[in-house]
Design an enzyme around this catalytic site. Structure first.
Site, PDB file in Angstrom:
ATOM      1  N   CYS A  92       4.889  10.755  -2.102  1.00 14.61           N
ATOM      2  CA  CYS A  92       5.972   9.827  -0.909  1.00 14.61           C
ATOM      3  C   CYS A  92       6.989  10.087  -1.032  1.00 14.61           C
ATOM      4  O   CYS A  92       8.118   9.537   0.186  1.00 14.61           O
ATOM      5  CB  CYS A  92       6.052   8.310  -1.487  1.00 14.61           C
ATOM      6  SG  CYS A  92       3.898   7.619  -1.658  1.00 14.61           S
ATOM      7  N   HIS A 129      11.049   4.599   3.814  1.00 11.08           N
ATOM      8  CA  HIS A 129       8.938   5.271   3.918  1.00 11.08           C
ATOM      9  C   HIS A 129       7.917   4.366   3.895  1.00 11.08           C
ATOM     10  O   HIS A 129       8.275   3.188   3.641  1.00 11.08           O
ATOM     11  CB  HIS A 129       8.713   5.595   1.916  1.00 11.08           C
ATOM     12  CG  HIS A 129       7.338   5.687   1.734  1.00 11.08           C
ATOM     13  ND1 HIS A 129       6.416   6.881   2.588  1.00 11.08           N
ATOM     14  CD2 HIS A 129       6.606   5.189   0.757  1.00 11.08           C
ATOM     15  CE1 HIS A 129       5.272   6.577   1.728  1.00 11.08           C
ATOM     16  NE2 HIS A 129       5.356   6.018   0.539  1.00 11.08           N
ATOM     17  N   ASN A 169      -0.012   4.828   5.458  1.00 11.67           N
ATOM     18  CA  ASN A 169       1.136   5.500   4.771  1.00 11.67           C
ATOM     19  C   ASN A 169       0.320   6.874   4.995  1.00 11.67           C
ATOM     20  O   ASN A 169      -0.074   7.456   4.738  1.00 11.67           O
ATOM     21  CB  ASN A 169       0.482   4.946   3.035  1.00 11.67           C
ATOM     22  CG  ASN A 169       1.493   5.282   1.903  1.00 11.67           C
ATOM     23  OD1 ASN A 169       1.913   6.483   2.129  1.00 11.67           O
ATOM     24  ND2 ASN A 169       1.831   4.961   1.219  1.00 11.67           N
TER      25      ASN A 169
HETATM   26  N1  COA Z   1      -9.564  -5.978   0.880  1.00 12.55           N
HETATM   27  C1  COA Z   1      -9.825  -7.113   0.742  1.00 12.55           C
HETATM   28  N2  COA Z   1      -9.831  -8.403  -0.659  1.00 12.55           N
HETATM   29  C2  COA Z   1      -9.167  -6.262  -1.566  1.00 12.55           C
HETATM   30  C3  COA Z   1      -8.616  -5.157  -0.853  1.00 12.55           C
HETATM   31  C4  COA Z   1      -9.217  -4.916   0.135  1.00 12.55           C
HETATM   32  N3  COA Z   1      -8.656  -3.701   0.241  1.00 12.55           N
HETATM   33  N4  COA Z   1      -7.675  -4.414  -2.373  1.00 12.55           N
HETATM   34  C5  COA Z   1      -8.053  -4.749  -3.357  1.00 12.55           C
HETATM   35  N5  COA Z   1      -8.717  -6.627  -2.942  1.00 12.55           N
HETATM   36  C6  COA Z   1      -8.424  -7.491  -3.448  1.00 12.55           C
HETATM   37  C7  COA Z   1      -8.321  -7.869  -4.962  1.00 12.55           C
HETATM   38  O1  COA Z   1     -10.123  -6.976  -5.443  1.00 12.55           O
HETATM   39  C8  COA Z   1      -8.137  -9.136  -5.381  1.00 12.55           C
HETATM   40  O2  COA Z   1      -9.353  -9.464  -5.897  1.00 12.55           O
HETATM   41  P1  COA Z   1      -9.465 -10.330  -6.871  1.00 12.55           P
HETATM   42  O3  COA Z   1      -8.856 -11.351  -7.090  1.00 12.55           O
HETATM   43  O4  COA Z   1     -10.927 -10.944  -7.225  1.00 12.55           O
HETATM   44  O5  COA Z   1      -9.114  -9.572  -8.624  1.00 12.55           O
HETATM   45  C9  COA Z   1      -7.388  -9.550  -4.640  1.00 12.55           C
HETATM   46  O6  COA Z   1      -7.884  -8.747  -3.262  1.00 12.55           O
HETATM   47  C10 COA Z   1      -6.487  -9.777  -4.709  1.00 12.55           C
HETATM   48  O7  COA Z   1      -5.435  -8.343  -5.180  1.00 12.55           O
HETATM   49  P2  COA Z   1      -3.834  -8.088  -5.378  1.00 12.55           P
HETATM   50  O8  COA Z   1      -3.960  -6.519  -6.159  1.00 12.55           O
HETATM   51  O9  COA Z   1      -3.275  -9.042  -5.890  1.00 12.55           O
HETATM   52  O10 COA Z   1      -3.371  -8.449  -3.806  1.00 12.55           O
HETATM   53  P3  COA Z   1      -2.051  -7.664  -3.602  1.00 12.55           P
HETATM   54  O11 COA Z   1      -1.487  -8.994  -2.776  1.00 12.55           O
HETATM   55  O12 COA Z   1      -1.749  -7.445  -4.491  1.00 12.55           O
HETATM   56  O13 COA Z   1      -1.896  -6.389  -3.018  1.00 12.55           O
HETATM   57  C11 COA Z   1      -1.543  -4.255  -1.970  1.00 12.55           C
HETATM   58  C12 COA Z   1      -2.372  -5.843  -2.715  1.00 12.55           C
HETATM   59  C13 COA Z   1      -2.500  -2.791  -3.049  1.00 12.55           C
HETATM   60  C14 COA Z   1      -1.736  -4.475  -0.930  1.00 12.55           C
HETATM   61  C15 COA Z   1      -0.656  -4.350  -2.673  1.00 12.55           C
HETATM   62  O14 COA Z   1      -0.660  -4.530  -4.347  1.00 12.55           O
HETATM   63  C16 COA Z   1       1.018  -3.229  -2.675  1.00 12.55           C
HETATM   64  O15 COA Z   1       0.715  -3.219  -1.576  1.00 12.55           O
HETATM   65  N6  COA Z   1       1.019  -2.117  -3.221  1.00 12.55           N
HETATM   66  C17 COA Z   1       1.785  -1.215  -2.928  1.00 12.55           C
HETATM   67  C18 COA Z   1       0.724   0.000  -2.732  1.00 12.55           C
HETATM   68  C19 COA Z   1       1.618   0.251  -1.861  1.00 12.55           C
HETATM   69  O16 COA Z   1       2.554   1.076  -1.286  1.00 12.55           O
HETATM   70  N7  COA Z   1       1.304   1.915  -2.613  1.00 12.55           N
HETATM   71  C20 COA Z   1       1.483   2.988  -1.785  1.00 12.55           C
HETATM   72  C21 COA Z   1       3.110   3.258  -2.812  1.00 12.55           C
HETATM   73  S1  COA Z   1       3.978   4.729  -1.863  1.00 12.55           S
END
Ligand code: COA
Length: 332
Positions: free
Chosen positions: A113, A259, A289
């Protein structure tokens, strides 16, 4: 010494639109979950016959036209991607062939990224010294052929989209006081496995096995929480670094181009730093993304929308796998 300036911006996204509702059909997710957590509504996917080279080619045509240049005016191609078409040679070589400019150097860089800002920094050094005069800097990504359309991969799959964007960089005399003012690059390999693809790997004997395919270790894996929290912290640090280095106050910056990882990350950083969201440009809603393509894609659309004008102060910032993070301050 010269200064590096942006002569032309271009982008290309494939026509196939994939909405959150479309993804609901392949995995246990909802439009509401995706929008609430990330801001993403839809993304683009390539179809067979279209790849990084074709998308970058189209984006280059747009940038050349806007810059009033011909491809023969370019003397170096730098291409950032985490999804190269082949293990080797680099995708820049294939793009160079399609553009029909044999002999000029073609360099691939990774850095995920953060790839575009790393590439900008590399290009800046060559232009400042006068070694190259006009550099085609490409960010391009095809994610859709390497993500898992099943509930197992939902945390990653919903985030990513395909697309390409380029900037044509050129030289200005230093006396103009415009152009790239500084770039700031960082990495911390202790977190390399927080966002990575394990296989195929040259450490594996052989590089790819049936087991890799079955266990899904050829799909990206992410520690979403860690990425989110670290990104917010590093964005803030690296923006401050660029501002401090140039003795500029954040109020003086006309536009922040983050980004496009997650709209909530941008909102959190802006809240912490007291940057009004109106001073940012975001298109993650439409594209998800697009990794190395995300900053040049946002820049190209921001410019089209009249959000970047001559003499504006523009701050670019990125965070991603590696971890890597970077910023650049530009007097447009
Ligand atoms: N749809 C529905 N549920 C989902 C899901 C999806 N696409 N992806 C994950 N979940 C679930 C998880 O399994 C978890 O379930 P559980 O509580 O039963 O275990 C629940 O949602 C919460 O997951 P969590 O990881 O706590 O959610 P979050 O609020 O942290 O959001 C992201 C998840 C991925 C959106 C967030 O962590 C994020 O944006 N991280 C950065 C990602 C990023 O920018 N990556 C690229 C970097 S360059």
């Amino acid at each position: 010494m010269n200064r590096t300036t942006f002569l032309g911006l271009g982008h290309y996204v494939p026509p196939k639109v994939v909405t959150n509702k479309d993804l609901e059909k392949t995995m246990d997710t909802t439009d509401e979950w995706i929008q609430q957590r990330t801001g993403i509504c839809e993304r683009r996917y390539v179809e067979e016959g279209m790849g990084n080279v074709e998308m970058s080619y189209e984006a280059t045509q747009m940038a050349l036209q806007r810059a009033g240049l011909k491809i023969q005016d370019i003397d170096f191609i730098i291409l950032a991607t985490l999804s190269p078409e082949y293990t080797f040679p680099g995708t820049a070589c294939f793009l160079q062939d399609k553009l029909g400019v044999p002999n000029i150097p073609a360099l691939d860089i990774r850095q995920q990224c953060t790839g575009f800002i790393y590439g900008l920094s590399v290009a800046d050094q060559f232009i400042k010294t006068g070694m190259y005069k006009r550099i085609l800097l490409v960010g391009t990504e095809v994610h859709s052929t390497g993500i898992e359309f099943a509930t197992r991969g939902r945390d990653v799959t919903v985030l990513f989209g395909d697309g390409a964007a380029v900037s044509i960089l050129g030289a200005l005399p230093e006396s103009e006081k415009r152009g790239v003012l500084s770039t700031h690059l960082h990495a911390d390999g202790r977190f390399a496995k927080d966002l990575w693809i394990e296989n195929p790997s040259s450490r594996s004997h052989p590089r790819i096995t049936h087991q890799h395919i079955e266990e899904g270790s050829w799909y990206p894996k992410m520690n979403g929480r860690s990425v989110f929290v670290t990104a917010v912290k590093k964005f803030e640090e690296v923006i401050d670094e660029a501002l401090d280095h140039n003795k500029v106050k954040k109020e003086e910056v006309n536009l922040f181009v983050f980004h496009q990882a997650n709209l909530r990350i941008v909102q959190s950083v802006c809240e912490k730093m007291e940057i009004p969201m109106e001073k940012t440009f975001n298109n993650i809603q439409k594209y998800g993304n697009t990794t190395a393509a995300s900053i040049p894609l946002a820049l190209s659309e921001a410019w089209e929308a009249g959000r970047i004008k001559k003499n504006d102060l523009v701050c670019l910032c990125a965070f991603g796998s590696g971890y890597t993070w970077a910023s650049a301050l530009i007097r447009w």
